[in-house]
Motif scaffolding. Structure first.
Motif, PDB file in Angstrom:
ATOM      1  N   THR A  79       0.606  -1.307   0.237  1.00 24.49           N
ATOM      2  CA  THR A  79      -0.158  -0.315   0.067  1.00 24.49           C
ATOM      3  C   THR A  79       0.709   1.087   0.519  1.00 24.49           C
ATOM      4  O   THR A  79       2.212   1.761   0.658  1.00 24.49           O
ATOM      5  N   LEU A  80       0.844   2.334  -0.846  1.00 23.45           N
ATOM      6  CA  LEU A  80       0.974   3.409  -0.557  1.00 23.45           C
ATOM      7  C   LEU A  80       0.367   4.600  -0.548  1.00 23.45           C
ATOM      8  O   LEU A  80      -1.854   4.296  -1.270  1.00 23.45           O
ATOM      9  N   TYR A  81       0.095   5.899   0.061  1.00 21.83           N
ATOM     10  CA  TYR A  81      -0.713   6.728   0.676  1.00 21.83           C
ATOM     11  C   TYR A  81      -0.035   8.373  -0.395  1.00 21.83           C
ATOM     12  O   TYR A  81       0.863   8.571   0.331  1.00 21.83           O
ATOM     13  N   VAL A  82      -1.078   8.449  -1.530  1.00 23.09           N
ATOM     14  CA  VAL A  82      -0.394   9.607  -2.557  1.00 23.09           C
ATOM     15  C   VAL A  82      -1.085  10.729  -2.339  1.00 23.09           C
ATOM     16  O   VAL A  82      -2.336  10.622  -1.722  1.00 23.09           O
ATOM     17  N   SER A  83      -0.636  11.331  -2.297  1.00 23.24           N
ATOM     18  CA  SER A  83      -1.681  12.905  -2.090  1.00 23.24           C
ATOM     19  C   SER A  83      -0.922  14.332  -2.957  1.00 23.24           C
ATOM     20  O   SER A  83      -0.137  13.979  -3.850  1.00 23.24           O
ATOM     21  N   VAL A  84      -2.107  14.620  -3.870  1.00 23.51           N
ATOM     22  CA  VAL A  84      -2.149  15.722  -4.532  1.00 23.51           C
ATOM     23  C   VAL A  84      -1.918  16.950  -3.608  1.00 23.51           C
ATOM     24  O   VAL A  84      -2.664  17.118  -2.773  1.00 23.51           O
ATOM     25  N   VAL A  85      -1.127  18.064  -3.315  1.00 21.57           N
ATOM     26  CA  VAL A  85      -0.639  18.979  -2.322  1.00 21.57           C
ATOM     27  C   VAL A  85      -0.975  20.641  -3.493  1.00 21.57           C
ATOM     28  O   VAL A  85       0.197  20.647  -4.348  1.00 21.57           O
ATOM     29  N   GLU A  86      -2.062  21.083  -3.176  1.00 21.68           N
ATOM     30  CA  GLU A  86      -1.930  22.475  -4.205  1.00 21.68           C
ATOM     31  C   GLU A  86      -0.889  23.258  -3.629  1.00 21.68           C
ATOM     32  O   GLU A  86      -1.305  23.809  -1.856  1.00 21.68           O
ATOM     33  N   GLN A  87       0.000  23.612  -3.522  1.00 24.37           N
ATOM     34  CA  GLN A  87       0.995  24.383  -3.664  1.00 24.37           C
ATOM     35  C   GLN A  87       1.915  25.294  -4.499  1.00 24.37           C
ATOM     36  O   GLN A  87       1.834  25.094  -5.513  1.00 24.37           O
TER      37      GLN A  87
END
Length: 162
Positions: A134-142
């Protein structure tokens, strides 16, 4: 004693004014929805609202990092060799966004609504360790400097080959 009688037109006007007032009251209690982010592998896609989002200000960096570690219910199974595609709303692309993996920034910010990551193997074994399940991927608005964050969208990726 006199009785107040309203005409049919008067009752309709009063009912309309009441309905409009109630509608405005309900709308004033609503928050503006956050933009949406989408992750696609092969023909499977999953979209989600932001886990953390600030419309008119920035998230403190410590809070953004903690938010990127929150577990997501939005899960997608990934086979080895599939291309990762990420889509964001235009307002997110205007600010910029980057990809974070397991709470760590993995890319520099992009200014596009769609980006395709070809030829990456997210589940490759690392230094004698077995491939993660399992991996946790985030899209981060920056922003482009990476010092101002507005929102975080989290996705859970499961290794379909494990």
């Amino acid at each position: 004693m006199t009785s107040l009688r309203f005409s049919a037109k008067g009752r309709r006007v009063a009912a309309t004014l009441g309905a409009v007032s109630a509608g405005l009251l309900v709308l004033s209690a609503c928050e503006k929805p956050s933009p949406v982010a989408t992750v696609t592998f092969g023909s499977d896609s999953v979209s989600t609202d932001a886990t953390c989002y600030e419309h008119d200000k920035n998230l403190p960096m410590k809070e953004a990092a903690a938010c990127a570690l929150k577990k997501s219910a939005k899960t997608i199974k990934v086979k080895q060799g599939e291309t990762l595609r990420v889509g964001v709303d235009p307002e997110v692309a205007e600010t910029g966004w980057s990809l974070w993996i397991n709470g760590q920034q993995a890319t520099n910010p992009y200014k596009k609504t769609y980006y395709s990551f070809d030829g990456i193997d997210l589940f490759a074994p690392q230094q004698g360790q077995p491939a993660p399940k399992t991996l946790y991927v985030s899209v981060v608005e920056q922003n482009e400097r990476g010092d101002k964050v507005k929102g975080v969208w989290n996705f859970k990726l499961e290794n379909a080959d494990a």
